[in-house]
Design a protein around this motif. Structure first.
Motif, mmCIF file in Angstrom:
data_model
loop_
_atom_site.group_PDB
_atom_site.id
_atom_site.type_symbol
_atom_site.label_atom_id
_atom_site.label_comp_id
_atom_site.label_asym_id
_atom_site.label_seq_id
_atom_site.Cartn_x
_atom_site.Cartn_y
_atom_site.Cartn_z
ATOM 1 N N SER A 1 0.854 -1.185 0.000
ATOM 2 C CA SER A 1 0.000 0.000 0.000
ATOM 3 C C SER A 1 0.890 1.234 0.000
ATOM 4 C CB SER A 1 -0.895 0.005 1.225
ATOM 5 O OG SER A 1 -0.107 -0.019 2.406
ATOM 6 N N GLN A 2 0.443 2.288 -0.679
ATOM 7 C CA GLN A 2 1.239 3.494 -0.795
ATOM 8 C C GLN A 2 1.172 4.270 0.500
ATOM 9 O OE1 GLN A 2 0.523 2.945 -4.327
ATOM 10 N NE2 GLN A 2 2.584 3.371 -4.975
ATOM 11 N N ASN A 31 12.168 10.367 7.634
ATOM 12 C CA ASN A 31 12.428 11.443 6.700
ATOM 13 C C ASN A 31 11.466 11.347 5.532
ATOM 14 O OD1 ASN A 31 13.621 9.934 4.367
ATOM 15 N ND2 ASN A 31 15.189 9.406 5.868
ATOM 16 N N GLN A 33 11.379 12.343 1.287
ATOM 17 C CA GLN A 33 12.222 12.736 0.157
ATOM 18 C C GLN A 33 11.354 13.091 -1.042
ATOM 19 O OE1 GLN A 33 15.490 9.926 -0.569
ATOM 20 N NE2 GLN A 33 15.055 8.985 1.421
ATOM 21 N N LEU A 48 15.977 15.813 0.674
ATOM 22 C CA LEU A 48 15.543 14.987 1.804
ATOM 23 C C LEU A 48 15.336 15.896 2.994
ATOM 24 C CD1 LEU A 48 17.130 11.645 3.011
ATOM 25 C CD2 LEU A 48 16.739 13.510 4.626
ATOM 26 N N ARG A 50 14.296 15.761 7.113
ATOM 27 C CA ARG A 50 14.149 14.842 8.234
ATOM 28 C C ARG A 50 12.957 15.244 9.086
ATOM 29 N NH1 ARG A 50 18.019 11.339 7.721
ATOM 30 N NH2 ARG A 50 19.983 11.978 6.753
ATOM 31 N N ASP A 92 9.788 7.049 4.569
ATOM 32 C CA ASP A 92 10.324 5.836 5.184
ATOM 33 C C ASP A 92 9.875 5.779 6.626
ATOM 34 O OD1 ASP A 92 13.255 5.939 7.017
ATOM 35 O OD2 ASP A 92 12.120 7.722 6.462
ATOM 36 N N SER A 94 10.522 2.645 8.165
ATOM 37 C CA SER A 94 11.382 1.532 8.591
ATOM 38 C C SER A 94 12.587 1.523 7.662
ATOM 39 C CB SER A 94 10.622 0.222 8.547
ATOM 40 O OG SER A 94 10.130 -0.004 7.248
ATOM 41 N N GLU A 95 12.929 0.390 7.114
ATOM 42 C CA GLU A 95 14.131 0.327 6.291
ATOM 43 C C GLU A 95 13.820 0.392 4.804
ATOM 44 O OE1 GLU A 95 15.891 -3.326 7.504
ATOM 45 O OE2 GLU A 95 14.511 -4.559 6.346
ATOM 46 N N LYS A 96 12.570 0.782 4.460
ATOM 47 C CA LYS A 96 12.238 0.840 3.056
ATOM 48 C C LYS A 96 11.667 2.213 2.727
ATOM 49 C CE LYS A 96 9.431 -2.727 3.441
ATOM 50 N NZ LYS A 96 9.733 -3.312 4.757
ATOM 51 N N LEU A 97 11.842 2.628 1.489
ATOM 52 C CA LEU A 97 11.185 3.830 0.989
ATOM 53 C C LEU A 97 9.883 3.436 0.320
ATOM 54 C CD1 LEU A 97 13.637 6.274 -0.810
ATOM 55 C CD2 LEU A 97 12.362 6.620 1.296
ATOM 56 N N PHE A 99 6.950 5.056 -2.168
ATOM 57 C CA PHE A 99 6.704 6.175 -3.068
ATOM 58 C C PHE A 99 5.222 6.416 -3.277
ATOM 59 C CE2 PHE A 99 10.852 7.269 -4.813
ATOM 60 C CZ PHE A 99 11.619 6.203 -4.384
ATOM 61 N N GLY A 100 4.879 7.680 -3.496
ATOM 62 C CA GLY A 100 3.537 8.026 -3.920
ATOM 63 C C GLY A 100 3.388 7.859 -5.419
ATOM 64 N N TYR B 31 22.784 -1.207 0.363
ATOM 65 C CA TYR B 31 21.342 -1.376 0.147
ATOM 66 C C TYR B 31 21.022 -1.305 -1.343
ATOM 67 C CZ TYR B 31 16.304 -0.742 0.680
ATOM 68 O OH TYR B 31 14.949 -0.894 0.618
ATOM 69 N N TYR B 35 12.202 -1.971 -8.043
ATOM 70 C CA TYR B 35 10.855 -1.438 -8.094
ATOM 71 C C TYR B 35 10.268 -1.722 -9.471
ATOM 72 C CZ TYR B 35 12.208 1.534 -4.109
ATOM 73 O OH TYR B 35 12.644 2.011 -2.902
ATOM 74 N N GLY B 42 2.656 4.713 -9.487
ATOM 75 C CA GLY B 42 3.892 5.053 -8.804
ATOM 76 C C GLY B 42 4.882 3.910 -8.845
ATOM 77 N N LEU B 43 5.781 3.862 -7.889
ATOM 78 C CA LEU B 43 6.769 2.791 -7.812
ATOM 79 C C LEU B 43 6.397 1.855 -6.676
ATOM 80 C CD1 LEU B 43 8.487 5.259 -9.107
ATOM 81 C CD2 LEU B 43 10.422 3.850 -8.483
ATOM 82 N N LEU B 45 7.747 -1.529 -4.482
ATOM 83 C CA LEU B 45 8.949 -2.275 -4.136
ATOM 84 C C LEU B 45 8.714 -3.762 -4.338
ATOM 85 C CD1 LEU B 45 11.817 -2.089 -2.889
ATOM 86 C CD2 LEU B 45 10.719 -2.353 -0.648
ATOM 87 N N GLU B 59 6.699 -5.066 -1.464
ATOM 88 C CA GLU B 59 5.235 -5.011 -1.544
ATOM 89 C C GLU B 59 4.662 -6.005 -2.545
ATOM 90 O OE1 GLU B 59 3.986 -1.140 -2.743
ATOM 91 O OE2 GLU B 59 1.846 -1.615 -2.710
ATOM 92 N N LEU B 97 20.537 2.242 4.973
ATOM 93 C CA LEU B 97 19.273 1.543 4.806
ATOM 94 C C LEU B 97 18.392 2.282 3.801
ATOM 95 C CD1 LEU B 97 18.458 0.461 8.449
ATOM 96 C CD2 LEU B 97 19.438 -0.889 6.586
ATOM 97 N N GLY B 98 17.346 1.626 3.373
ATOM 98 C CA GLY B 98 16.535 2.139 2.278
ATOM 99 C C GLY B 98 15.912 3.486 2.520
ATOM 100 N N GLY B 99 15.932 3.973 3.749
ATOM 101 C CA GLY B 99 15.303 5.255 4.015
ATOM 102 C C GLY B 99 16.130 6.446 3.603
ATOM 103 N N GLN B 102 18.255 7.371 -2.438
ATOM 104 C CA GLN B 102 18.478 6.254 -3.330
ATOM 105 C C GLN B 102 18.889 6.755 -4.708
ATOM 106 O OE1 GLN B 102 16.040 2.827 -3.304
ATOM 107 N NE2 GLN B 102 15.316 3.117 -1.226
#
Lengths: 109, 113
Positions: A1-2, A31, A33, A48, A50, A92, A94-97, A99-100, B31, B35, B42-43, B45, B59, B97-99, B102
């Motif tokens: 889910s976005q 953060n 971006q 980016l 924060r 983000d 957690s450890e993933k980005l 995207f919208g 990392y 995508y 959008g993108l 993962l 995802e 990490l991915g946050g 990129q």
């Protein structure tokens, strides 16, 4: 889910005008971006911000972040035809980005 | 530095065929991620890796496999291509990490007939 949702989906302006795009998200973030994607190309990182920052500038770009409203805005001042692209916010938690879906900006010469 | 490179740029497959999309980076990033981008979506993962030997699902992982035997390379495998996998695929990497910021490759456009 976005996580992030940009608004508007599409925006058309004249060269020299300012362009404002908004991003809303749902959960806490570390953060946020903004990325740009020219047609047929990969994404390019713009800025980016924060979670403890409220505003950030980079050249003609100004980004604000309101964590209480879970929203961010990207302002491009004095737009140029070369700014024509899609703009994405990414968050983000957690450890993933995540995207919208993006705002497609068209700057007419 | 070449940054993030992807091959091929464009590929046409028939349903049921398999293929590997290549991704490499020369920035010594830990990392890496894959995508897919579909119109109006959008993108999303697919899979990501936080270092050599470590991968995890994103995802939309179904129908895709990944491995990470080196820091530099992160191939994406389509085991049995389906028309629903028609998309543009982007590989990305970041130093943390991915946050964090990129860096994206130019993309692979895949058409499955």
């Amino acid at each position: 889910s976005q996580q992030g949702e940009e608004d508007p989906q599409a925006l058309s302006i004249q060269e020299g005008e300012n362009a404002t795009m908004n991003c809303s998200y749902k959960t806490s973030i570390n953060n946020l971006q903004w990325y740009r994607q020219n047609s047929g190309r990969g994404l390019v990182h713009l800025i980016l911000i924060r979670s403890n920052e409220r505003e950030k500038h980079s050249g003609r770009l100004r980004v604000t972040l309101d964590t209480s409203k879970k929203s961010s805005s990207l302002l491009i001042t004095a737009s140029r035809a070369a700014d024509t692209a899609s703009y994405f916010c990414a968050t983000d938690g957690s450890e993933k980005l995540v995207f919208g879906k993006g705002t497609k900006l068209t700057v007419n010469p | 530095n070449a940054g993030v490179t992807q091959t091929p740029k464009f590929q046409v497959l028939k349903t049921g065929q398999s293929m590997t999309l290549q991704c490499a980076q020369d920035m010594n990033h830990e990392y890496m991620s894959w995508y897919r981008q579909d119109p109006g979506m959008g993108l999303r993962l697919i899979h990501y890796s936080v270092g050599a030997g470590i991968t995890d699902q994103g995802e939309v992982p179904n129908g895709y496999n990944v491995s990470r035997s080196t820091t530099e390379d992160f191939p994406l495998r389509l085991l049995s291509a389906a028309p629903s996998q028609t998309s543009v695929y982007f590989c990305a990497s970041s130093g943390q990490l991915g946050g964090e910021t990129q860096y994206f490759g130019p993309g692979t456009r895949l058409l499955v007939l």
